[in-house]
Scaffold this motif. Structure first.
Motif, short mmCIF file in Angstrom:
data_model
loop_
_atom_site.label_atom_id
_atom_site.label_comp_id
_atom_site.label_asym_id
_atom_site.label_seq_id
_atom_site.Cartn_x
_atom_site.Cartn_y
_atom_site.Cartn_z
N LYS A 97 76.73 25.50 53.68
CA LYS A 97 76.58 24.28 54.38
C LYS A 97 75.28 23.41 54.19
O LYS A 97 74.75 22.73 54.98
N LYS A 98 75.03 23.52 52.89
CA LYS A 98 73.94 22.64 52.66
C LYS A 98 74.72 21.46 51.73
O LYS A 98 75.37 21.64 50.91
N SER A 99 73.73 20.22 51.39
CA SER A 99 74.05 19.14 50.60
C SER A 99 72.65 18.47 50.30
O SER A 99 71.94 18.36 51.20
N ILE A 100 72.88 17.73 49.25
CA ILE A 100 71.68 16.70 48.82
C ILE A 100 72.39 15.51 48.20
O ILE A 100 73.04 15.43 47.35
N THR A 101 72.20 14.48 49.01
CA THR A 101 72.75 13.18 48.87
C THR A 101 71.50 12.43 48.08
O THR A 101 70.47 11.90 48.43
N THR A 136 68.40 12.90 50.33
CA THR A 136 68.59 13.45 51.72
C THR A 136 69.21 14.88 51.37
O THR A 136 70.27 15.25 51.10
N TRP A 137 68.41 15.76 51.86
CA TRP A 137 68.78 17.48 51.89
C TRP A 137 69.24 17.55 53.71
O TRP A 137 68.62 17.53 54.41
N ARG A 138 70.37 18.04 53.60
CA ARG A 138 70.94 18.32 54.77
C ARG A 138 71.55 19.77 54.84
O ARG A 138 72.11 20.47 54.06
N GLN A 139 71.13 20.41 56.19
CA GLN A 139 71.55 21.97 56.41
C GLN A 139 72.54 22.05 57.59
O GLN A 139 72.04 21.36 58.73
N GLY A 140 73.72 22.26 57.50
CA GLY A 140 74.45 22.31 58.95
C GLY A 140 74.65 23.82 59.20
O GLY A 140 74.39 24.74 58.51
N PHE A 141 75.19 23.77 60.59
CA PHE A 141 75.74 25.29 61.00
C PHE A 141 76.80 25.02 61.76
O PHE A 141 77.41 24.07 61.72
N ASP A 142 77.82 26.22 62.13
CA ASP A 142 78.74 26.29 62.40
C ASP A 142 79.21 25.62 63.78
O ASP A 142 80.36 25.13 64.02
N GLY A 196 77.80 22.83 64.86
CA GLY A 196 77.68 21.52 64.75
C GLY A 196 76.33 20.91 64.78
O GLY A 196 76.02 19.72 64.59
N ARG A 197 75.34 21.94 64.75
CA ARG A 197 74.01 21.52 64.72
C ARG A 197 73.62 21.36 63.32
O ARG A 197 74.42 21.64 62.46
N TYR A 198 72.65 20.40 62.97
CA TYR A 198 72.10 20.33 61.43
C TYR A 198 70.91 19.98 61.66
O TYR A 198 70.07 19.14 62.67
N TYR A 199 70.17 20.06 60.67
CA TYR A 199 68.88 19.16 60.12
C TYR A 199 68.83 18.60 58.86
O TYR A 199 69.40 19.08 57.86
N SER A 200 68.10 17.60 58.54
CA SER A 200 68.13 16.80 57.45
C SER A 200 66.67 16.37 57.12
O SER A 200 65.91 16.26 57.96
N ILE A 201 66.29 16.34 55.67
CA ILE A 201 65.13 15.90 55.04
C ILE A 201 65.21 14.93 54.26
O ILE A 201 65.71 14.96 53.23
N LYS A 202 64.59 13.71 54.51
CA LYS A 202 64.69 12.62 53.42
C LYS A 202 63.44 12.12 52.91
O LYS A 202 62.63 11.19 53.69
N PRO A 203 62.89 12.45 51.87
CA PRO A 203 61.85 12.04 50.95
C PRO A 203 62.30 10.70 50.33
O PRO A 203 63.52 10.74 49.94
N GLU A 204 61.45 9.64 50.56
CA GLU A 204 61.66 8.24 49.94
C GLU A 204 60.33 7.87 49.17
O GLU A 204 59.34 7.90 49.57
N LEU A 205 60.72 7.29 47.87
CA LEU A 205 59.75 6.59 47.27
C LEU A 205 59.97 5.23 46.86
O LEU A 205 61.25 4.95 46.78
N ARG A 206 58.86 4.52 47.16
CA ARG A 206 59.17 2.88 46.83
C ARG A 206 58.06 2.37 45.94
O ARG A 206 57.12 2.66 46.26
N ALA A 238 62.55 13.54 58.79
CA ALA A 238 63.36 14.74 59.12
C ALA A 238 64.02 14.60 60.28
O ALA A 238 63.50 13.62 61.54
N LYS A 239 65.22 15.04 60.89
CA LYS A 239 65.85 14.83 61.83
C LYS A 239 66.59 16.27 62.06
O LYS A 239 66.94 16.89 61.15
N TYR A 240 66.55 16.60 63.29
CA TYR A 240 67.42 17.83 63.91
C TYR A 240 68.10 17.64 65.11
O TYR A 240 67.60 17.12 65.95
N LEU A 241 69.39 17.82 64.77
CA LEU A 241 70.36 17.48 65.85
C LEU A 241 70.53 19.23 66.45
O LEU A 241 71.11 19.95 65.82
#
Length: 799
Positions: A423-427, A450-456, A458-468, A482-485
Motif C-alpha cells: 500500500k505504498k506509492s510515490i507520486t 509525495t510518498w504515501r503509506q496506506g493501511f487496511d 483507512g489510515r495513511y501517512y504521507s511525506i512530501k519534499p518540495e524543491l523550488r 508530512a501528514k498522518y491520518l
C-alpha cells in the motif's frame, strides 16, 4: 426457521422473449424478488401451498398457485396487457381524457407525496457498468490493463450487490444499515450502492436536481406539468378490481427538462402504480446520453410503495462507450414501524464491518436477483483470482505494468509509482505545472514528490519534499511536509512542515502558478506578488462530533520581502509593476522589514444538517443543502522565539454552496465578517486578505471578488463581505435552437465589500459556463463610481 426451498425459472413472452426485471411476489405480501435482465428469477419459499403473483410493466399479472415440497423450476409466460379505449374514465366532450386523469393526480399530489409517513423494508441492490468500446490508451496508460478488459477492450468494469435494512420517516429521515456487500474481484472493498438513492418519488415536482443537470427534470405530475407535457390515453385495463389507465407522456418541447414514456394511474384513487420513463442528453443531461427509469409500486394496506426500480444508462465520453444499470428490490415492508426518539440521526448509511465477508454460499442463498451468464462469468473470473490479486507476486506484476514510464504522461499528468502489496506509492508532479514564470523569480521550477503509506483500516501517512528554484533571483527554497491520518472515522489528522518557500503575499492563494504565468508572459501583467519565508509549523484537526471540525495550527516563520528580477513577456507592451503593491513604480521598495513571527490559530467549523456515511474505512460526508459556519481566531504572540508580531484577529463566515431554486437553477451565498481586536505589531502577511482577482484568467470559485485588487485593499481593522452567484442551468439559452446544442449555462453574480480601506465596493457580472470552462463580463463600482469593467476567463471545477 422452516426449511426453505428454491423456486426458479424464466419469465418470457409467448414467443420466448425474456421480460427483464419482472416482479415475483407472494400474493398479498411484499415478500418477493425481481427477474434479471435475461428474465431469470429465483425465490426462497417454505414448504407448502403458496400463491405467487408475476407482474411486469405493460404485461398482464399472472397468479399461480403451487405446492412447494422441493426445489422447483417454473417458467412463466406473461401476456401483453391490452389497454382498451372503450371504457370512458371521465366523461368530457371538450377535454383530453388523459389530461383530465393527470389533473386528478396533480390535485392529490401533495397528499400522495407524504402519504407514506414511515416504513421499514429490506432492500437488495445490484449495480453493473460495462464498456463496449474504449481507446487503447488514456493519459498514457493502457486502458485494457487498468480496467481488466478483454482483447477488444470490452467488459464489465463494475459489478456489485448489497443487502440493506432501510428505515424511512417523513420528512427525509433515513437510516440504512448495509448488512452484506459484494464487489466483483474485491473481497476487501465495500460497495457504494445506497438503497436510499433508489427512492425516486414522482410526486416530487422536480427530480434529479443538480445530479444529471443543474435544474433537474420536471415530473409528469408536477404542479406545473401541464406547461411542459401533453398526454395521450393509450387505454385502460382492469387489475384486481381496479381500473388502470396507461398514459403516454409527451414533452411539449423536445429540448425541455422533461421525461418521455408512459405512466400507469389507478383510477378513482389517482395513484401512480408504475412508470417507464426516459430522458436523453437533448433534455439537458451531462455526461450520459440516455437514462431510463422503470418503477413498479405495490399496494400495502391503503398506500402504494416501491416494489422494484431500475435505472439504465448509456453514453459515450472521451472515446469510451458504456452502459449499465442499477436495480433495487424492496421487500418485507412494515408501513407502521415504531421508532424511538433518537433513532434517526445524520448518519444515513452505516456499513457493517462484516458486510464484505459473506461467502459465495451466502450469496447463492440470499441473492434476490439471479446473475446473468455474463455477470456470473465476471464474478467467476475476478473472484477466482481475488486471493491471487492479494499476493505480492501478482500485485508486483500488475505494478510493473502500471509503473512503466511514459514521457507524455509525466508531462501533463502525475507519474505514480505503485507498490500495491505494501500500500505504498510515490507520486511525481507533472512537468507542465512545475515550470513557471514570474517577475520575482523569472523562469522557475517547483517540483515535488509525495510518498504515501496506506493501511487496511483507512489510515495513511504521507511525506512530501518540495524543491523550488528561481533562475533569475538565484534563490533555492526546499521544504518538506508530512501528514498522518490516524482516525479515518473522525477525520483526525496531524501535519508538520518545515523549510523555506516563496509564498503569495495574499494568503488566499487567489491565482495559481500556471494562471500567473499566462497573465505575465501573454498579457504582460505581473499581478501576483511574493515574499519568502523560512518556517516550521504543526497542525492538528479532527471532528469531535459529526459535522463539527476543530483545527489548531502553530507556526514560526522568518519572513523576507522580495523584489523583481525579470521583466520578460511575449508581447511588446507590458504593464509590469514592482513587487510592492503600494509602490508600483519603485522597484527597490520593500513592502515590509525582515522579521520573525510566531502565530497560533484555531478554526471551528460546523455544517448544518450535514448527512454522512460511516464505513469501516472512514466517515464520508454528503454535500449539504445547508450552510457551513466557520469561526476563526488568530493570535500573533510577541517574544516567543524572537517573534515580533502582536495582534488578535477573529472572524465568522457563513457559506451556502448550493441553494436549489427548481427550474431557475441553483445559487451560492457567502457572508463574512471579521475584526482585529488588537494590532500592537503586525506586518503585511498578517493582514486580513480577501479572495481577490485582477487576472484575465481567474479562479472560478464563487466566493472570489472578480475585479478587486489582490493586495492594496486588505485590512488591519474590520470588514464585511458578501457574495452571491446564480447558475440558471440553460434556462434561457435552451430556448434558442442554435445555442441549446452547446449546453451553455448562464451565470450571474454580485459581490460586496466594506472596510476602512474600501467602503461600499460592489461588483456585478454575467456570463456563460460549459463544464469546467467559463467566460463572463463584469463591472466594479467604488461607491457609485464605476472603476473597472471587462471580460474574465476561467477553467476549474467550481460552480
Amino acid at each position: 426457521m422452516a426449511q426453505q426451498y428454491t423456486l426458479s425459472g424464466k419469465i418470457t413472452e409467448a414467443k420466448g422473449t425474456a421480460i427483464p426485471f419482472s416482479s415475483v411476489y407472494v400474493h398479498t405480501t411484499t415478500q418477493g424478488t425481481s427477474s434479471n435482465i435475461d428474465g431469470q428469477y429465483k425465490l426462497s419459499l417454505p414448504k407448502g401451498q403458496i400463491e405467487l403473483l408475476f407482474s411486469a410493466v405493460g404485461y398482464e399479472d399472472r397468479k399461480i398457485t403451487l405446492t412447494i415440497a422441493e426445489n422447483t423450476t417454473l417458467d412463466v409466460v406473461l401476456a401483453p396487457k391490452i389497454f382498451t379505449l372503450n371504457d370512458v374514465v371521465i366523461k368530457s366532450s371538450n377535454e383530453n381524457r388523459a389530461e383530465e386523469i393527470i389533473k386528478k393526480v396533480i390535485t392529490k399530489r401533495s397528499v400522495l407525496l407524504n402519504e407514506v409517513q414511515a416504513f421499514s423494508a429490506e432492500v437488495y441492490t445490484k449495480a453493473m457498468q460495462k464498456l463496449h468500446k474504449a481507446p487503447k490508451r488514456f493519459f498514457g496508460r493502457d486502458v485494457a490493463t487498468i480496467l481488466e478488459l478483454d482483447s477488444n477492450r470490452k467488459g464489465i468494469i463494475y459489478l456489485s450487490e448489497t443487502e440493506s435494512k432501510l428505515d424511512f420517516k417523513q420528512f427525509h429521515k433515513i437510516k440504512e444499515v448495509m448488512i452484506s456487500s459484494k464487489i466483483a474481484g474485491d473481497d476487501k472493498g465495500f460497495s457504494f450502492n445506497k438503497a436510499s438513492d433508489l427512492m425516486v418519488n414522482f410526486y416530487e415536482n422536480i427530480l434529479f436536481e443538480d445530479k444529471l443537470c443543474v435544474r433537474g427534470f420536471v415530473s409528469p405530475v408536477a404542479d406545473n406539468a401541464l406547461s411542459y407535457y401533453e398526454y395521450k390515453l393509450l387505454g385502460t385495463n382492469e387489475e384486481n378490481g381496479q381500473i388502470i389507465s396507461k398514459i403516454q407522456v409527451i414533452p411539449k418541447r423536445a429540448h425541455s427538462p422533461t421525461f418521455n414514456g408512459t405512466i400507469y394511474v389507478v383510477n378513482d384513487s389517482w395513484r401512480i402504480s408504475a412508470v417507464n420513463l426516459s430522458i436523453t442528453k437533448k433534455n439537458g443531461m451531462e455526461l450520459i446520453d440516455t437514462l431510463n427509469v422503470k418503477q413498479q409500486l405495490v399496494q400495502v394496506g391503503n398506500v402504494f410503495v416501491p416494489q422494484s426500480i431500475q435505472f439504465s444508462i448509456a453514453g459515450k465520453l472521451l472515446g469510451f462507450q458504456f452502459s449499465g444499470y442499477v436495480l433495487g428490490v424492496f421487500k418485507n415492508y412494515d408501513i407502521k414501524p415504531t421508532f424511538n426518539k433518537n433513532f434517526f440521526t445524520k448518519e444515513i448509511l452505516k456499513v457493517e464491518k462484516t458486510s464484505n465477508r459473506k461467502d459465495p454460499l451466502y450469496w447463492e442463498k440470499h441473492r434476490s436477483v439471479p446473475l446473468t451468464e455474463e455477470e456470473f462469468e465476471n464474478y467467476l473470473k475476478k473472484d477466482s483470482v481475488s486471493k491471487l490479486k492479494a499476493s505480492q507476486s501478482y500485485l508486483d506484476s500488475v505494478d510493473q505494468v502500471k509503473n512503466r514510464f511514459n514521457a507524455r504522461q509525466i508531462l501533463v499528468t502525475p507519474y505514480i509509482y505503485y507498490r500495491s502489496y505494501n500500500k505504498k506509492s510515490i507520486t511525481f508532479d507533472p512537468i507542465a505545472t512545475s515550470v513557471f514564470f514570474n517577475t520575482v523569480e523569472g523562469l522557475a521550477l517547483k517540483y515535488a514528490a509525495t510518498w504515501r503509506q496506506g493501511f487496511d483500516d483507512g489510515r495513511y501517512y504521507s511525506i512530501k519534499p518540495e524543491l523550488r528554484y528561481g533562475f533569475a533571483n538565484d534563490h533555492f527554497n526546499p521544504n518538506i511536509k508530512a501528514k498522518y491520518l490516524y482516525d479515518p472515522i473522525k477525520n483526525a489528522t496531524i501535519a508538520i512542515g518545515f523549510g523555506s518557500e516563496v509564498a503569495n503575499l495574499n494568503s488566499q492563494e487567489q491565482t495559481n502558478l500556471l494562471q500567473n504565468t499566462i497573465n505575465t508572459l501573454v498579457f504582460g501583467k505581473n499581478v501576483a506578488k511574493f515574499y519568502e519565508r523560512r518556517f516550521f509549523n504543526v497542525e492538528a484537526s479532527r471532528e469531535f462530533a459529526p459535522s463539527f471540525e476543530l483545527k489548531l495550527t502553530a507556526e514560526y516563520a522568518n519572513r523576507s520581502a522580495l523584489t523583481n528580477s525579470n521583466f520578460t513577456n511575449f508581447g511588446k507592451n507590458s504593464e509590469f509593476t514592482s513587487n510592492n503593491p503600494f509602490q508600483p513604480n519603485n522597484e527597490n521598495s520593500l513592502l515590509f522589514p525582515k522579521h520573525k513571527a510566531f502565530i497560533v490559530s484555531g478554526t471551528l467549523a460546523y455544517t448544518v444538517a450535514q448527512k454522512y456515511i460511516t464505513r469501516p474505512d472512514g466517515r464520508f460526508y454528503m454535500e449539504s443543502n445547508y450552510p457551513r459556519i466557520e469561526f476563526n481566531y488568530k493570535r500573533g504572540i510577541k517574544g516567543v522565539f524572537g517573534s515580533e508580531v502582536d495582534y488578535d484577529f477573529i472572524s465568522v463566515e457563513l457559506y451556502q454552496k448550493k441553494l436549489q431554486l427548481g427550474m431557475l437553477g441553483k445559487s451560492s451565498l457567502l457572508i463574512g465578517a471579521g475584526k482585529f481586536l488588537t494590532t500592537e505589531s503586525l506586518n503585511y502577511p498578517d493582514w486580513k486578505h480577501f479572495r481577490a482577482n485582477q487576472s484575465i484568467v481567474f479562479n472560478p470559485d464563487e466566493r472570489y471578488f472578480q475585479f478587486l485588487d489582490f493586495y492594496i485593499f486588505n485590512t488591519t481593522k474590520q470588514y464585511f463581505e458578501a457574495h452571491f452567484q446564480h447558475n440558471f442551468g440553460s434556462f434561457f439559452l435552451n430556448r434558442i435552437p442554435l445555442l441549446r446544442k452547446l449546453k451553455l449555462e448562464e451565470i450571474i453574480g454580485t459581490a460586496y465589500l466594506s472596510s476602512p480601506e474600501k467602503r461600499n465596493y460592489t461588483e456585478f457580472y454575467f456570463g456563460i459556463k460549459r463544464l469546467n470552462f467559463r467566460i463572463h463580463y463584469g463591472y466594479a463600482y467604488d461607491r457609485d463610481e464605476r472603476i473597472k469593467k471587462g471580460f474574465k476567463f476561467s477553467y476549474g471545477f467550481n460552480l
